[in-house]
Scaffold this motif. Structure first.
Motif, PDB file in Angstrom:
ATOM      1  N   GLN A 374       0.848  -1.255  -0.109  1.00 17.80           N
ATOM      2  CA  GLN A 374      -0.190  -0.063  -0.283  1.00 17.80           C
ATOM      3  C   GLN A 374       0.814   1.368   0.033  1.00 17.80           C
ATOM      4  O   GLN A 374       2.020   1.276   0.655  1.00 17.80           O
ATOM      5  CB  GLN A 374      -0.894   0.084   1.159  1.00 17.80           C
ATOM      6  N   VAL A 375       0.277   2.415  -0.574  1.00 15.04           N
ATOM      7  CA  VAL A 375       1.171   3.623  -0.619  1.00 15.04           C
ATOM      8  C   VAL A 375       1.016   4.035   0.804  1.00 15.04           C
ATOM      9  O   VAL A 375       0.192   4.423   1.344  1.00 15.04           O
ATOM     10  CB  VAL A 375       0.412   4.576  -1.730  1.00 15.04           C
ATOM     11  N   ARG A 376       2.212   4.493   1.216  1.00 17.07           N
ATOM     12  CA  ARG A 376       2.278   5.135   2.782  1.00 17.07           C
ATOM     13  C   ARG A 376       3.005   6.350   2.577  1.00 17.07           C
ATOM     14  O   ARG A 376       2.656   7.045   3.639  1.00 17.07           O
ATOM     15  CB  ARG A 376       2.900   4.219   3.532  1.00 17.07           C
ATOM     16  N   ASP A 380       6.418   6.191  -2.254  1.00 16.70           N
ATOM     17  CA  ASP A 380       5.358   5.038  -2.986  1.00 16.70           C
ATOM     18  C   ASP A 380       4.537   5.348  -4.015  1.00 16.70           C
ATOM     19  O   ASP A 380       4.238   4.806  -5.034  1.00 16.70           O
ATOM     20  CB  ASP A 380       4.645   4.643  -1.917  1.00 16.70           C
ATOM     21  N   VAL A 381       4.269   6.706  -3.965  1.00 17.43           N
ATOM     22  CA  VAL A 381       3.234   7.327  -5.159  1.00 17.43           C
ATOM     23  C   VAL A 381       3.581   6.813  -6.724  1.00 17.43           C
ATOM     24  O   VAL A 381       2.747   6.417  -7.258  1.00 17.43           O
ATOM     25  CB  VAL A 381       3.046   8.644  -4.927  1.00 17.43           C
ATOM     26  N   ALA A 384       2.568   3.679  -7.907  1.00 13.60           N
ATOM     27  CA  ALA A 384       1.429   3.291  -8.086  1.00 13.60           C
ATOM     28  C   ALA A 384       0.434   4.173  -9.111  1.00 13.60           C
ATOM     29  O   ALA A 384      -0.683   3.920  -9.372  1.00 13.60           O
ATOM     30  CB  ALA A 384       0.666   3.375  -6.680  1.00 13.60           C
ATOM     31  N   THR A 385       1.157   5.031  -9.758  1.00 16.50           N
ATOM     32  CA  THR A 385       0.499   6.143 -10.539  1.00 16.50           C
ATOM     33  C   THR A 385       0.898   5.696 -11.757  1.00 16.50           C
ATOM     34  O   THR A 385       2.194   6.131 -12.126  1.00 16.50           O
ATOM     35  CB  THR A 385       0.300   7.477  -9.811  1.00 16.50           C
ATOM     36  N   PHE A 386       0.150   6.033 -12.816  1.00 10.04           N
ATOM     37  CA  PHE A 386       0.561   5.738 -14.285  1.00 10.04           C
ATOM     38  C   PHE A 386      -0.055   6.865 -15.267  1.00 10.04           C
ATOM     39  O   PHE A 386      -1.040   7.430 -14.892  1.00 10.04           O
ATOM     40  CB  PHE A 386       0.075   4.384 -15.065  1.00 10.04           C
ATOM     41  N   VAL A 387       0.897   7.127 -16.273  1.00  8.68           N
ATOM     42  CA  VAL A 387       0.282   7.709 -17.359  1.00  8.68           C
ATOM     43  C   VAL A 387      -0.539   6.839 -18.347  1.00  8.68           C
ATOM     44  O   VAL A 387       0.049   5.860 -18.678  1.00  8.68           O
ATOM     45  CB  VAL A 387       1.139   8.553 -18.410  1.00  8.68           C
ATOM     46  N   LEU A 388      -1.941   7.189 -18.585  1.00  4.24           N
ATOM     47  CA  LEU A 388      -2.558   6.308 -19.357  1.00  4.24           C
ATOM     48  C   LEU A 388      -2.810   7.126 -20.876  1.00  4.24           C
ATOM     49  O   LEU A 388      -3.170   8.090 -20.739  1.00  4.24           O
ATOM     50  CB  LEU A 388      -4.064   6.266 -18.783  1.00  4.24           C
ATOM     51  N   GLU A 389      -2.033   5.998 -21.767  1.00  6.30           N
ATOM     52  CA  GLU A 389      -2.104   6.606 -23.102  1.00  6.30           C
ATOM     53  C   GLU A 389      -3.251   5.778 -24.047  1.00  6.30           C
ATOM     54  O   GLU A 389      -2.810   4.426 -24.049  1.00  6.30           O
ATOM     55  CB  GLU A 389      -0.805   6.870 -23.653  1.00  6.30           C
ATOM     56  N   TRP A 390      -3.941   6.215 -24.806  1.00  9.89           N
ATOM     57  CA  TRP A 390      -4.420   5.497 -25.715  1.00  9.89           C
ATOM     58  C   TRP A 390      -4.517   6.095 -26.995  1.00  9.89           C
ATOM     59  O   TRP A 390      -4.534   7.292 -27.331  1.00  9.89           O
ATOM     60  CB  TRP A 390      -5.941   5.214 -25.351  1.00  9.89           C
ATOM     61  N   SER A 391      -4.434   5.206 -28.131  1.00 14.70           N
ATOM     62  CA  SER A 391      -4.472   5.675 -29.649  1.00 14.70           C
ATOM     63  C   SER A 391      -5.386   4.612 -30.453  1.00 14.70           C
ATOM     64  O   SER A 391      -5.442   3.654 -29.964  1.00 14.70           O
ATOM     65  CB  SER A 391      -2.864   5.709 -30.313  1.00 14.70           C
ATOM     66  N   GLY A 392      -5.610   5.290 -31.629  1.00 15.68           N
ATOM     67  CA  GLY A 392      -6.577   4.443 -32.681  1.00 15.68           C
ATOM     68  C   GLY A 392      -6.782   5.308 -33.956  1.00 15.68           C
ATOM     69  O   GLY A 392      -6.316   6.406 -33.816  1.00 15.68           O
ATOM     70  N   ARG A 486       3.263  -0.687  -6.165  1.00 13.17           N
ATOM     71  CA  ARG A 486       2.536  -0.348  -4.912  1.00 13.17           C
ATOM     72  C   ARG A 486       0.978  -0.036  -5.622  1.00 13.17           C
ATOM     73  O   ARG A 486       0.620   0.115  -6.690  1.00 13.17           O
ATOM     74  CB  ARG A 486       3.035   1.287  -4.753  1.00 13.17           C
ATOM     75  N   TYR A 487       0.061  -0.146  -4.384  1.00  5.71           N
ATOM     76  CA  TYR A 487      -1.264   0.276  -4.688  1.00  5.71           C
ATOM     77  C   TYR A 487      -1.862   1.303  -3.608  1.00  5.71           C
ATOM     78  O   TYR A 487      -1.320   1.397  -2.387  1.00  5.71           O
ATOM     79  CB  TYR A 487      -2.202  -0.937  -5.076  1.00  5.71           C
ATOM     80  N   PHE A 488      -2.787   1.961  -4.235  1.00  6.27           N
ATOM     81  CA  PHE A 488      -3.642   2.834  -3.226  1.00  6.27           C
ATOM     82  C   PHE A 488      -4.563   2.139  -2.299  1.00  6.27           C
ATOM     83  O   PHE A 488      -5.338   1.318  -3.112  1.00  6.27           O
ATOM     84  CB  PHE A 488      -4.154   3.993  -3.705  1.00  6.27           C
ATOM     85  N   ASP A 489      -4.769   2.452  -1.073  1.00  6.24           N
ATOM     86  CA  ASP A 489      -5.744   2.027  -0.322  1.00  6.24           C
ATOM     87  C   ASP A 489      -7.048   2.914   0.139  1.00  6.24           C
ATOM     88  O   ASP A 489      -6.482   4.151   0.290  1.00  6.24           O
ATOM     89  CB  ASP A 489      -5.383   1.208   0.838  1.00  6.24           C
ATOM     90  N   GLY A 490      -8.194   2.482   0.070  1.00  3.69           N
ATOM     91  CA  GLY A 490      -9.229   3.669   0.336  1.00  3.69           C
ATOM     92  C   GLY A 490      -9.459   3.932   1.825  1.00  3.69           C
ATOM     93  O   GLY A 490      -9.302   3.338   2.522  1.00  3.69           O
ATOM     94  N   ARG A 491      -9.857   5.066   1.861  1.00  3.46           N
ATOM     95  CA  ARG A 491     -10.536   5.808   3.216  1.00  3.46           C
ATOM     96  C   ARG A 491     -11.538   5.285   3.614  1.00  3.46           C
ATOM     97  O   ARG A 491     -12.569   4.788   2.733  1.00  3.46           O
ATOM     98  CB  ARG A 491     -10.616   7.267   3.387  1.00  3.46           C
TER      99      ARG A 491
END
Length: 586
Positions: A374-376, A380-381, A384-392, A486-491
């Motif tokens: 978990q991101v603490r 850690d951030v 767990a955080t990514f650039v999403l790219e899509w093309s077509g 890593r991954y985020f956990d919810g409040r």
């Protein structure tokens, strides 16, 4: 004369009648048990060298005797009140860590460490029998004699019997009570872990230490007369060679735990782990193990105090490097916490090296270490955080002309390292005349990737589910074996107005940049279209959509969705509770 109830009479017979106790606790007639106990229970004796160069004598009971001891122990534990708060050794839920943490409740400036000489051998058969006959147990003479005979070896408590720690704590109840009262009189803290006694004082000046407990002058430690008298009146003796006092100006340790600021391990301990992992990574496990074995073999020829990591075992075999690292890293985890960044980094490296070596040697069995992914924190951030790219390629109906579509936003790992959250509208691209969704049948050659700017990895992804009303989309890596580090956990509950948070994402991202991590404040929490939303005091820019909004502990509070323009709109995030409801319903 009071009449005993059925349960009370049963309890009375267990404490008074040996054959009755044998049938109900040992599960056998006493004439069968008697042959195992008399004239003497069977033990195996062996010796392990202690750090001070002396020998530690271990007496291990035979399997049949040990089985009886375990049955007796289970019963005895239910006959006494819980261990006193000052006792941390051999008590369920307590450890060397809780022993050290007790002294951190007050900021200690001086710590006195004492060791009782020959702790278990000092506790004789007669002391055990006397404790069993005294309150709260109140066994009969015959019962106490039988149990004391079962649990002692050659006239005293053996190191190696499962009953010895419990009986030692029972014998020390009076000692613990008296030393606790002594410490309270001087606003000190007292704890005991087996034969290790610790007092901590908040006095900054050594001159203010209570003289009846300890005096410290110029490096010389003198045990006070009252403290010594209490210990000796309880038939114990101080091991003068292990008596020491430490101050905040230097490293303060309690049962191997550093307590200057918070529970910690020594730098030297960590450096040795790092060195061993580096040797494994640089030269391979086989070479590292060979070097390790040769080094320890040589060190065993030296005096005990000069033997780093050379703990003697019963068999005399040198433990494998992999096992030593596994145990040492679990110790770091216990002391520093399972979410500690230092432990996580070292454990990840260890697990990676184990997996790598197993591809070379399928017979290698390296136990993996548990890691909290978990991101603490800020570091850690980026994992767990990514650039999403899509093309077509979009070909408008009725035409042969194709135009490229591209879109960019933010996605983050949530709940596990295998599922990723973004906004639904990120999966829409802008053509010349209109917005075109990725699912449009006239869009061909679709490519979706999740890019991690920190590690440089670019991983193909696919869409699992979408919700236009919530403006959410769920993705996963195409390669099922790939996962985020890593991954985020919810409040558990939403943020309220004026709460401080952090907005994370990739607005107007270009190669070479990692995620923006911006402090924001919550302006309002409100409902729109039946969904809870948060308005924040920070512009959500293009490319930030789909990014996580986190609290001060980096727990997920919301998903960035809508940016305000100069003339309309608000900077809005969807509350994490709405995300969780959606994922639960899928």
């Amino acid at each position: 004369m009071a009449i005993l109830g059925k349960n009370e009479f049963h309890d009375f017979l267990l404490r008074a009648d040996v054959p009755y106790f044998s049938r109900h606790i040992f599960g056998a007639e006493y004439w069968k048990i008697e042959g195992l106990l008399y004239p003497t229970p069977r033990y195996t004796n062996f010796v392990i060298a202690k750090a001070n160069g002396k020998n530690r004598h271990i007496a291990e009971p035979s399997k049949k005797i040990k089985a009886l001891q375990y049955r007796a122990l289970a019963y005895l534990k239910g006959t006494v009140p819980p261990a006193k708060p000052c006792v941390h050794g051999f008590v369920e839920g307590r450890s060397i860590l809780t022993n050290a943490e007790k002294h951190l409740e007050r900021r200690p400036y001086h710590i006195l460490n004492l060791d009782l000489s020959d702790f278990f051998p000092t506790i004789t058969f007669f002391r055990v029998r006397g404790a069993l006959m005294a309150p709260p147990m109140k066994f009969s003479f015959e019962m106490a004699t039988m149990l004391a005979h079962l649990c002692t070896h050659e006239g005293s408590l053996p190191q190696g019997a499962p009953t010895s720690p419990f009986l030692a704590n029972l014998i020390c109840r009076t000692l613990d009570s008296q030393l606790t009262l002594l410490s309270k009189r001087h606003r000190a803290t007292y704890t005991r872990y087996a034969d290790d006694l610790t007092f901590s004082f908040s006095h900054r000046s050594a001159e203010r230490l209570p003289a009846n407990v300890v005096a410290f002058d110029g490096g010389t430690v003198s045990i006070g007369s009252e403290l010594r008298s209490i210990i000796e009146s309880n038939s114990f003796h101080i091991n003068e060679g292990k008596t020491r006092i430490s101050t905040r100006l230097r490293r303060m340790e309690i049962t191997g735990v550093v307590v200057n600021e918070f529970p910690n391990v020594t730098r030297k301990f960590i450096d040795k782990i790092r060195g061993a992992l580096h040797a494994w990574e640089a030269h391979g496990y086989v070479a590292a193990q060979a070097t390790w074995t040769a080094r320890i073999t040589e060190k065993l020829k030296n005096p005990p105090r000069e033997r780093p990591w050379a703990r003697q075992t019963r068999t005399g075999n040198i433990p494998s490097l992999q096992n030593v690292l596994w145990g040492r890293l679990l110790f770091v985890r216990m002391i520093r916490g399972n979410d500690d960044l230092l432990y996580t980094r070292l454990a990840e490296k260890y697990n990676h090296l184990c997996r790598l070596h197993q591809t070379i040697d399928p017979g290698f069995r390296g136990a993996s270490l548990p890691i909290d992914l978990q991101v603490r924190n800020t570091l850690d951030v980026d994992f767990a955080t990514f650039v999403l790219e899509w093309s077509g390629d979009y070909t408008a109906p009725g035409t042969d002309e194709s135009e490229p579509l591209v879109s960019q936003g933010t996605a983050f790992a949530y709940g596990t390292g295998r599922r990723f959250i973004t906004c639904n509208h990120v999966l829409t691209g802008q053509s010349k005349d209109e917005e075109i969704d990725i699912s449009n049948p006239f869009v061909q050659n679709v490519s979706i990737v999740l890019r991690n700017p920190l590690t440089g990895t670019v991983s193909p992804a696919r869409v699992l589910n979408r919700d236009s009303a919530r403006d959410l989309a769920l993705l996963e890596f195409v390669d099922s074996e790939t996962r985020a580090q890593r991954y985020f956990d919810g409040r558990p509950e939403p943020l309220e107005r004026s709460a401080q948070a952090r907005l994370i994402g990739f607005p107007n991202w270009t190669p070479g940049r990692t995620a923006n991590n911006t402090e924001v404040s919550v302006q309002h929490r409100f409902a729109r279209a039946g969904l809870q939303r948060l308005e924040i005091g920070q512009t959500i820019r293009q490319g930030n959509s789909g990014g996580p909004l986190v609290d001060s502990s980096y727990k997920l509070a919301g998903v960035a969705q809508q940016g305000a323009s100069q003339s309309s709109g608000n900077d809005e995030c969807l509350c994490v509770m709405e995300l969780d409801r959606w994922l639960t319903a899928l």
